[in-house]
Design a protein around this motif. Structure first.
Motif, PDB file in Angstrom:
ATOM      1  N   ALA A  57       1.040  -1.205  -0.041  1.00 32.53           N
ATOM      2  CA  ALA A  57      -0.107   0.019  -0.082  1.00 32.53           C
ATOM      3  C   ALA A  57       0.878   1.298   0.182  1.00 32.53           C
ATOM      4  CB  ALA A  57      -0.963  -0.001   1.309  1.00 32.53           C
ATOM      5  N   LEU A  58       0.445   2.389  -0.688  1.00 34.10           N
ATOM      6  CA  LEU A  58       0.945   3.564  -0.836  1.00 34.10           C
ATOM      7  C   LEU A  58       0.812   4.128   0.716  1.00 34.10           C
ATOM      8  CD1 LEU A  58       2.215   5.206  -2.857  1.00 34.10           C
ATOM      9  CD2 LEU A  58       0.246   6.756  -2.987  1.00 34.10           C
ATOM     10  N   GLU A  59       0.139   3.780   1.406  1.00 36.21           N
ATOM     11  CA  GLU A  59      -0.071   4.286   2.971  1.00 36.21           C
ATOM     12  C   GLU A  59      -0.043   2.985   3.847  1.00 36.21           C
ATOM     13  OE1 GLU A  59      -2.932   7.377   3.755  1.00 36.21           O
ATOM     14  OE2 GLU A  59      -2.042   8.634   2.011  1.00 36.21           O
ATOM     15  N   PRO A  60       1.102   2.591   4.338  1.00 36.07           N
ATOM     16  CA  PRO A  60       0.806   1.400   5.215  1.00 36.07           C
ATOM     17  C   PRO A  60       0.128   1.196   6.442  1.00 36.07           C
ATOM     18  CG  PRO A  60       3.123   2.175   5.286  1.00 36.07           C
ATOM     19  CD  PRO A  60       2.315   2.855   4.292  1.00 36.07           C
ATOM     20  N   ASP A  61      -0.703   0.369   6.617  1.00 36.59           N
ATOM     21  CA  ASP A  61      -1.411   0.573   8.208  1.00 36.59           C
ATOM     22  C   ASP A  61      -0.589  -0.065   9.180  1.00 36.59           C
ATOM     23  OD1 ASP A  61      -3.118  -0.694  10.147  1.00 36.59           O
ATOM     24  OD2 ASP A  61      -4.944  -0.250   8.706  1.00 36.59           O
ATOM     25  N   ALA A  62      -0.317   0.714   9.848  1.00 33.82           N
ATOM     26  CA  ALA A  62       0.795   0.164  11.037  1.00 33.82           C
ATOM     27  C   ALA A  62       0.000  -0.650  12.078  1.00 33.82           C
ATOM     28  CB  ALA A  62       1.287   1.424  11.849  1.00 33.82           C
ATOM     29  N   ASP A  63      -1.190  -0.668  12.357  1.00 31.77           N
ATOM     30  CA  ASP A  63      -2.188  -1.743  13.083  1.00 31.77           C
ATOM     31  C   ASP A  63      -1.831  -2.855  12.368  1.00 31.77           C
ATOM     32  OD1 ASP A  63      -2.511   0.172  15.004  1.00 31.77           O
ATOM     33  OD2 ASP A  63      -4.504   0.568  14.102  1.00 31.77           O
ATOM     34  N   GLU A  64      -2.225  -3.089  11.174  1.00 33.01           N
ATOM     35  CA  GLU A  64      -2.137  -4.339  10.507  1.00 33.01           C
ATOM     36  C   GLU A  64      -0.601  -5.078  10.465  1.00 33.01           C
ATOM     37  OE1 GLU A  64      -3.321  -5.736   5.881  1.00 33.01           O
ATOM     38  OE2 GLU A  64      -2.114  -4.158   6.083  1.00 33.01           O
ATOM     39  N   ILE A  65       0.435  -4.278  10.276  1.00 39.37           N
ATOM     40  CA  ILE A  65       1.809  -4.317  10.512  1.00 39.37           C
ATOM     41  C   ILE A  65       2.231  -4.906  11.954  1.00 39.37           C
ATOM     42  CG2 ILE A  65       4.408  -3.672  10.359  1.00 39.37           C
ATOM     43  CD1 ILE A  65       3.535  -1.968   7.862  1.00 39.37           C
ATOM     44  N   ALA A  66       1.590  -4.345  12.956  1.00 38.60           N
ATOM     45  CA  ALA A  66       1.811  -4.743  14.236  1.00 38.60           C
ATOM     46  C   ALA A  66       1.511  -6.041  14.404  1.00 38.60           C
ATOM     47  CB  ALA A  66       1.342  -3.577  15.076  1.00 38.60           C
ATOM     48  N   ASP A  67       0.142  -6.393  13.970  1.00 39.23           N
ATOM     49  CA  ASP A  67      -0.380  -7.788  14.009  1.00 39.23           C
ATOM     50  C   ASP A  67       0.270  -8.842  13.409  1.00 39.23           C
ATOM     51  OD1 ASP A  67      -2.637  -9.628  14.726  1.00 39.23           O
ATOM     52  OD2 ASP A  67      -3.130  -9.642  12.509  1.00 39.23           O
ATOM     53  N   LEU A  68       0.797  -8.600  12.183  1.00 40.57           N
ATOM     54  CA  LEU A  68       1.644  -9.412  11.545  1.00 40.57           C
ATOM     55  C   LEU A  68       2.910  -9.709  12.231  1.00 40.57           C
ATOM     56  CD1 LEU A  68       0.888  -8.593   8.047  1.00 40.57           C
ATOM     57  CD2 LEU A  68      -0.099 -10.509   9.140  1.00 40.57           C
ATOM     58  N   ALA A  69       3.253  -8.823  12.771  1.00 44.89           N
ATOM     59  CA  ALA A  69       4.721  -8.614  13.388  1.00 44.89           C
ATOM     60  C   ALA A  69       5.075  -9.646  14.706  1.00 44.89           C
ATOM     61  CB  ALA A  69       5.297  -7.355  14.209  1.00 44.89           C
ATOM     62  N   ASP A  70       3.819  -9.843  15.430  1.00 44.52           N
ATOM     63  CA  ASP A  70       3.771 -10.775  16.327  1.00 44.52           C
ATOM     64  C   ASP A  70       4.115 -12.225  15.781  1.00 44.52           C
ATOM     65  OD1 ASP A  70       3.197  -8.891  18.486  1.00 44.52           O
ATOM     66  OD2 ASP A  70       1.073  -9.104  18.208  1.00 44.52           O
ATOM     67  N   SER A  71       3.520 -12.601  14.741  1.00 49.09           N
ATOM     68  CA  SER A  71       3.553 -13.830  13.919  1.00 49.09           C
ATOM     69  C   SER A  71       5.022 -13.895  13.409  1.00 49.09           C
ATOM     70  CB  SER A  71       2.713 -14.019  12.840  1.00 49.09           C
ATOM     71  OG  SER A  71       1.271 -14.146  13.444  1.00 49.09           O
ATOM     72  N   ALA A  72       5.475 -12.918  12.973  1.00 55.36           N
ATOM     73  CA  ALA A  72       6.908 -13.000  12.580  1.00 55.36           C
ATOM     74  C   ALA A  72       8.019 -13.328  13.424  1.00 55.36           C
ATOM     75  CB  ALA A  72       7.318 -11.469  11.772  1.00 55.36           C
ATOM     76  N   LYS A  73       7.667 -12.650  14.796  1.00 50.06           N
ATOM     77  CA  LYS A  73       8.572 -12.816  15.558  1.00 50.06           C
ATOM     78  C   LYS A  73       8.785 -14.125  16.093  1.00 50.06           C
ATOM     79  CE  LYS A  73      10.295 -10.343  20.010  1.00 50.06           C
ATOM     80  NZ  LYS A  73      10.202  -9.479  20.972  1.00 50.06           N
ATOM     81  N   GLU A  74       7.466 -14.787  16.446  1.00 48.30           N
ATOM     82  CA  GLU A  74       7.153 -16.167  16.954  1.00 48.30           C
ATOM     83  C   GLU A  74       7.786 -17.115  15.996  1.00 48.30           C
ATOM     84  OE1 GLU A  74       2.971 -16.539  17.326  1.00 48.30           O
ATOM     85  OE2 GLU A  74       2.825 -15.166  18.847  1.00 48.30           O
TER      86      GLU A  74
END
Length: 256
Positions: A57-74
């Motif tokens: 997205a041209l304007e990334p959704d920080a909340d969406e990224i934060a949600d996915l970040a938990d899975s990435a870290k795990e």
């Protein structure tokens, strides 16, 4: 640094889709997609750029990224957040909360239809061939040599299932039967993504990288593509410019 351009969004989305597909097919891979189109693509390789949250997205959704970040870290592998242009303060905050503060800008380069079909390589000694599924292990070892990475770095990408994916082709460049470089193509409708262009260290500065890129582009156009895109290193940008690619924007990867 160039600002982002909405007319290249299709190429960025194609890049994210390819990363997602490869992650799903990798031996230890997994993938997930957020509601606004951000992609979590975990290949399982020990390389942050290959385990990524990618927001087209041209304007990334920080909340969406934060949600996915938990899975990435795990997942337990080095990982990155990849956004177009400069990260917003909110995305920067999400990244920093997970210890990701290092930034690397990757130019998105595109070869537009008005450049015409890619010319046939004039590098007569070079031959480019598709890699069959049973040779993908050897291909990944050559890829490691080309990137000067430790052996085993891309082992998880050696699954024969990757070579069976629709639209994905792995390539070896050879001179007199001796491998000198690697590449990969992903064709989706009229878009051709070019990945994994390497030249083995002892064969550099002979024009093989440019010739390989043009040959992969030519084959992609034969398969129906009219526009080619790739993410370049700063060192490789001049090579791709000479093959008709132009820098349109940058993808910023934030990693630890």
């Amino acid at each position: 640094m160039a600002l982002t351009n909405d007319h290249v969004e299709a190429a960025v989305r194609a890049y994210a889709d390819t990363c997602e597909s490869l992650a799903r097919a990798a031996t230890t891979g997994r993938a997930r997609r957020g509601p606004r189109g951000a992609v979590l693509a975990i290949s399982g390789a020990p390389v942050a750029s290959l385990n990524a949250i990618i927001s087209p997205a041209l304007e990334p959704d920080a909340d969406e990224i934060a949600d996915l970040a938990d899975s990435a870290k795990e997942a337990g592998f080095p990982w990155s957040i990849q956004v177009r242009g400069e990260p917003t303060p909110l995305v920067t905050e999400v990244a920093a909360a997970h210890g990701l503060t290092r930034r690397n800008a990757m130019p998105l380069m595109i070869r537009w239809p008005d450049e015409g079909p890619p010319p046939q390589s004039d590098h007569g000694a070079l031959r480019v061939r598709a890699v069959p599924a049973d040779q993908l292990g050897a291909y990944t070892r050559l890829l490691e040599d080309g990137f000067e990475a430790p052996h085993g770095t891309f082992e998880v990408m050696a699954s024969p299932s990757l070579a069976e994916m629709p639209g994905i082709t792995f390539y070896l460049a050879e001179v007199d039967g001796v491998p000198v470089g690697t590449g990969m193509a992903s064709v989706s409708e009229d878009l051709l993504g070019i990945f994994n262009i390497t030249t083995l260290p002892r064969y550099r500065r002979r024009g093989y990288g440019r010739a390989l890129t043009l040959e992969i582009a030519r084959e992609g156009y034969v398969a129906g593509a009219t526009t080619a895109y790739l993410y370049a290193s700063k060192m490789g940008a001049r090579v791709y410019e000479s093959a008709g690619f132009r820098t349109e924007e940058h993808l910023t990867a934030i990693s630890a």
